[in-house]
Design a protein around this motif. Sequence first.
Motif, PDB file in Angstrom:
ATOM      1  N   MET A  68       0.848  -1.200   0.000  1.00 13.43           N
ATOM      2  CA  MET A  68       0.000   0.000   0.000  1.00 13.43           C
ATOM      3  C   MET A  68       0.884   1.251   0.000  1.00 13.43           C
ATOM      4  N   ASP A  69       0.734   2.070  -1.048  1.00 10.88           N
ATOM      5  CA  ASP A  69       1.601   3.243  -1.122  1.00 10.88           C
ATOM      6  C   ASP A  69       1.062   4.373  -0.240  1.00 10.88           C
ATOM      7  N   LYS A  70       1.789   5.474  -0.317  1.00  8.05           N
ATOM      8  CA  LYS A  70       1.462   6.598   0.568  1.00  8.05           C
ATOM      9  C   LYS A  70       0.085   7.179   0.266  1.00  8.05           C
ATOM     10  N   LYS A  71      -0.238   7.220  -1.052  1.00  3.43           N
ATOM     11  CA  LYS A  71      -1.519   7.788  -1.451  1.00  3.43           C
ATOM     12  C   LYS A  71      -2.681   6.932  -0.955  1.00  3.43           C
ATOM     13  N   ASP A  72      -2.480   5.618  -1.074  1.00  3.08           N
ATOM     14  CA  ASP A  72      -3.530   4.711  -0.593  1.00  3.08           C
ATOM     15  C   ASP A  72      -3.727   4.856   0.907  1.00  3.08           C
ATOM     16  N   THR A  73      -2.621   5.029   1.601  1.00  2.63           N
ATOM     17  CA  THR A  73      -2.702   5.218   3.051  1.00  2.63           C
ATOM     18  C   THR A  73      -3.522   6.457   3.379  1.00  2.63           C
TER      19      THR A  73
ATOM     20  N   GLN B 259      -9.902   2.625  -5.139  1.00  2.00           N
ATOM     21  CA  GLN B 259      -9.767   3.338  -6.416  1.00  2.00           C
ATOM     22  C   GLN B 259     -11.081   4.030  -6.786  1.00  2.00           C
TER      23      GLN B 259
END
Lengths: 466, 192
Positions: free
Chosen positions: B1-6, B73
């Motif tokens: 999970m990337d930063k944006k998803d977090t 998303q």
Amino acid sequence: MEQPKKELIKEIADLFEDYEEAYVPGEWENFQQGRKKRYPFLPIWLKAAAIVLLVSGVVVFSLRNNLEKDQSLSAVVKPSPAKTDSNANSSVQNDNTDSSQGTEEEINTGAANAPAGIAAATPSVSNLGRGIQNSNQGLRSGAVITADAGNEALKNQAQKKESLNYQVPQQLMPVPGSQVNPLQPKDKESATPIVSEALANNSVQKQNQDTLAVKKEKLNTSDFLLAETRKTEAMAKVKPVIAESKWDFGVQVMPSATHSTTKVGAGLVTAYRLSNKLSLSSGISLLQLGSAGNTPGVSGAEAPMSTPSVGPANAENVAGFTTTDKRLLTIQANISAIDIPLGLVYKLNKHYYTSAGISYFNVISEKRNNTYSQLSPVDKTSTNPTTGAVSVYRAFQTQEVAEPAVEKPLKGNSYLGFINFSVGRRQNIFNQYSIQIEPFIKIPVGRLSTQELNLLNSGVKFQLSF
Amino acid sequence: MDKKDTMFGEIIAGLSARDDRIQERIYVHYWGYLMAIASRYFNDRNLAREVVNDSFMKAFKTMYDFKFGGDLQDFQKTFKSWLGTITVRTALDKIRANKSALNYVEEFDEVHTGYVEVEHKLFAEDILKLLHELPDLHRAVFNLYEIEGYSHDEIAGMVNIPVSSSRTYLTRAKQKLRELFIKRIGITDGTA
């Protein structure tokens, strides 16, 4: 690498599709400040809006009630035009009957057949003729006017409809001396003159003829009905029932007396009629109460008593003041307060009513005077009658001293203060105005009753209601 | 999970918990996007900023009831689109408030410029300048149709104009933009 060529508009759309500006630091902080500034008075605004809404709601509600009452009133009065028309009808039916019988029937049919009467707003020619006949037989003036109105309607009809069957004037033939010629169906122009001629030959119908002369102007059906309604109302002297609102408002003056003084208060009152017998009353008034309270020897300064120096005669007097030199005797208080009563009023009959309720009591001003009893040492002289020697001795004298009190325990406090009882008489003076005279008694309860002041008071309210 | 998803995960959690602290995160993340939208309607930066703040204000009132399918998303797209819609409508309201009605159309000579190819990379600032030379109504219709993707029926409802007018204004806006673009290219190329 050269990018593929695109049409300008497509390129612009693509460019802006995911276009974002870079965040400018401090925008959030500005937003936060702006948000606080924007609605600083929101709660007050909301309160004001709520008050406005409430007041306008009450006004609209009361106006609506008035309107409904007015409508019901007009529903009662409206049968009048029907009465006129049905007068004509009943007068037709009661041909050759006496006038009193006709009158009775008029009243009955008039009330019952209102819609029909309105529907038959334009009287038929035959009815008209018979109406004239009836009036010829000496019916009361109401019937005359009916026939008169019918004549007017006949004139209108005769002018409007060429194809009318003018059989009616033949019914006028029995009139002595009548020169009525049978009307031809196409003889439109002569219709009115013939009727007029028939009427002119009728000696009893002179009144009708006069009225006809006056009423030369052409009236349409609605004007005719309106005019007749007014006439009938005036003749019948129908007293209009004043539509009463469920709300009563009033101003009042109320002298009230405690056991010591009498003061005057004044205020505004309102009452909402819950039913024919019960209503809820409230209001706001400025009360002034003067009260005095006796205290059971509250000690003032606990200074030790000075011993009498000379004079056995004073020993007894002094003996009673062995422990204190200042005692609180009475408290005199003048109180101004806002009184908001809430009461239930029960109407005993048309004039008398009784009410019971409670009062919210907020003291806005309070002045107290405490009266103390205190012993003061005084020097007195006495002359010995035998020797003539003058001797000076010290005695103690009881004095009453009034001092304004510093403490104001009631001021600024709000209490659920009084239980109110009253009996009153209401007298209408005009249509919508009435005066009320209402003896009352207010009994302090709760914290007010525990005060050293006796705030029990009674008086008479004089109220002008509208 | 990337930063944006977090970050989006936090936003979703904050919305679910009705936690007001999430507002700052949303504001900072979407301010640029909303400002870009508002800038297309207003040349004045302060007005655009006002529209953005008003939009956030509206969004913050109702965002806790924002419904999404559960997919991260999907949330990103729908939430962004929702904020964009609020901003567009707020901008239209603002235009209406500033003018008595959104009906003033400046007449200009009909010059048919059919097709203009873009040979160089476009810059948003340049295009915004061109856009702001259009009449308000033309610009609004152009933005709504070409960029926001609304249909003529929807635009007609939003701007209170007939559908046919919407089509006309769009055509005129495009023509005007092409003219302006050609003029600009001519100036920059030194051909004029």
